[in-house]
Design a protein around this motif. Structure first.
Motif, short mmCIF file in Angstrom:
data_model
loop_
_atom_site.label_atom_id
_atom_site.label_comp_id
_atom_site.label_asym_id
_atom_site.label_seq_id
_atom_site.Cartn_x
_atom_site.Cartn_y
_atom_site.Cartn_z
N GLN A 103 -10.42 4.08 36.68
CA GLN A 103 -9.83 4.73 37.84
C GLN A 103 -10.79 5.79 38.38
N PRO A 104 -10.71 6.11 39.68
CA PRO A 104 -11.56 7.19 40.21
C PRO A 104 -11.25 8.51 39.50
N ALA A 105 -12.27 9.34 39.42
CA ALA A 105 -12.10 10.63 38.73
C ALA A 105 -11.01 11.45 39.41
N GLU A 106 -10.16 12.03 38.59
CA GLU A 106 -9.09 12.87 39.10
C GLU A 106 -9.38 14.34 38.87
N VAL A 107 -10.42 14.62 38.08
CA VAL A 107 -10.74 16.00 37.74
C VAL A 107 -12.25 16.22 37.91
N PHE A 108 -12.59 17.36 38.48
CA PHE A 108 -13.98 17.72 38.68
C PHE A 108 -14.26 19.04 37.97
N ALA A 109 -15.40 19.09 37.26
CA ALA A 109 -15.77 20.27 36.49
C ALA A 109 -16.99 20.94 37.12
N PRO A 110 -17.03 22.27 37.11
CA PRO A 110 -18.19 22.96 37.67
C PRO A 110 -19.39 22.86 36.73
N LYS A 111 -20.55 22.76 37.34
CA LYS A 111 -21.82 22.77 36.60
C LYS A 111 -22.74 23.68 37.39
N SER A 112 -23.44 24.57 36.71
CA SER A 112 -24.30 25.54 37.38
C SER A 112 -25.76 25.34 36.99
N LEU A 113 -26.62 25.43 37.99
CA LEU A 113 -28.06 25.50 37.77
C LEU A 113 -28.42 26.96 37.98
N VAL A 114 -29.14 27.55 37.04
CA VAL A 114 -29.46 28.98 37.11
C VAL A 114 -30.97 29.17 36.99
N LEU A 115 -31.51 29.97 37.87
CA LEU A 115 -32.92 30.33 37.82
C LEU A 115 -32.98 31.83 37.58
N VAL A 116 -33.62 32.24 36.50
CA VAL A 116 -33.71 33.66 36.14
C VAL A 116 -35.14 34.13 36.40
N SER A 117 -35.26 35.25 37.10
CA SER A 117 -36.58 35.77 37.44
C SER A 117 -36.55 37.29 37.51
N ARG A 118 -37.71 37.90 37.36
CA ARG A 118 -37.81 39.34 37.59
C ARG A 118 -38.15 39.64 39.04
N LEU A 119 -38.41 38.59 39.81
CA LEU A 119 -38.72 38.74 41.23
C LEU A 119 -37.46 38.52 42.06
N ASP A 120 -37.38 39.23 43.17
CA ASP A 120 -36.22 39.14 44.06
C ASP A 120 -36.58 38.30 45.28
N TYR A 121 -36.50 36.97 45.13
CA TYR A 121 -36.78 36.03 46.21
C TYR A 121 -35.63 35.03 46.33
N PRO A 122 -34.47 35.46 46.77
CA PRO A 122 -33.29 34.58 46.76
C PRO A 122 -33.46 33.30 47.57
N GLU A 123 -34.12 33.35 48.71
CA GLU A 123 -34.26 32.13 49.53
C GLU A 123 -35.19 31.12 48.89
N ILE A 124 -36.26 31.60 48.27
CA ILE A 124 -37.18 30.69 47.55
C ILE A 124 -36.44 30.06 46.38
N PHE A 125 -35.68 30.86 45.65
CA PHE A 125 -34.95 30.34 44.48
C PHE A 125 -33.85 29.38 44.90
N ARG A 126 -33.23 29.66 46.04
CA ARG A 126 -32.20 28.74 46.56
C ARG A 126 -32.83 27.38 46.87
N ALA A 127 -34.01 27.40 47.47
CA ALA A 127 -34.71 26.15 47.79
C ALA A 127 -35.10 25.40 46.51
N CYS A 128 -35.57 26.13 45.50
CA CYS A 128 -35.95 25.50 44.23
C CYS A 128 -34.73 24.86 43.56
N LEU A 129 -33.62 25.58 43.52
CA LEU A 129 -32.40 25.04 42.91
C LEU A 129 -31.87 23.86 43.71
N GLY A 130 -32.01 23.92 45.04
CA GLY A 130 -31.60 22.80 45.89
C GLY A 130 -32.41 21.55 45.59
#
Length: 163
Positions: A103-130
């Motif tokens: 049967q088609p899935a009735e439940v969906f579970a969250p999964k997170s990709l996390v990038l940890v850095s000492r640099l503050d480049y949110p848009e670059i990290f968003r692109a990498c995670l994408g």
């Protein structure tokens, strides 16, 4: 039953701490600020940044991309319970359980990709995670480890520096 669970780290890169950069303990608690909750529908991916400060007052920017996947294990468990019930002689309404059809899935579970850095480049990290997300979801013929290693070896220019 309850729809909230606990997060756990499935895979990390590098597998062991680098000498000057320990892995943030308890990071799975920060990936889902509202709690790890199952959903009856697939939600759109979300992105946010959490800033963690360690004991030496060093900042760690944790960029999180969360998406929802069909929870196959729950589905298989449900089908197995239905089979067990049938074997035990419990009557089931005709047509409720198809023989061997998934049967088609009735439940969906969250999964997170996390990038940890000492640099503050949110848009670059968003692109990498994408990019990692796209390779994972589309099952492209690229090793995630190789992709992540290539991303880690990229040089990021200093703020205000040349492109």
């Amino acid at each position: 039953g309850p729809t909230e669970g606990l997060g756990k780290i499935i895979q990390r890169f590098p597998q062991k701490d680098w000498e000057d950069t320990p892995f943030p303990q308890g990071i799975e608690l920060f990936c889902q600020p509202g709690g790890w909750q199952l959903s009856k529908e697939r939600k759109q991916p979300t992105f946010f940044v959490v800033v963690l400060t360690d004991i030496d007052s060093e900042r760690h920017y944790c960029s999180c991309l969360t998406f929802y996947e069909a929870e196959i294990n729950l589905q298989v468990r449900h089908l197995q319970q239905g089979t067990e019930m049938q074997e035990e002689g419990t009557k089931e309404i005709e047509g409720e359980e198809e023989s061997g059809l998934i049967q088609p899935a009735e439940v969906f579970a969250p999964k997170s990709l996390v990038l940890v850095s000492r640099l503050d480049y949110p848009e670059i990290f968003r692109a990498c995670l994408g990019l990692i997300y796209t390779v994972y979801v589309d099952s492209l013929n690229v090793s995630l480890e190789t992709l992540i290693a290539n991303l880690c070896s990229c040089l990021v220019p200093a703020s205000g520096g040349s492109q």
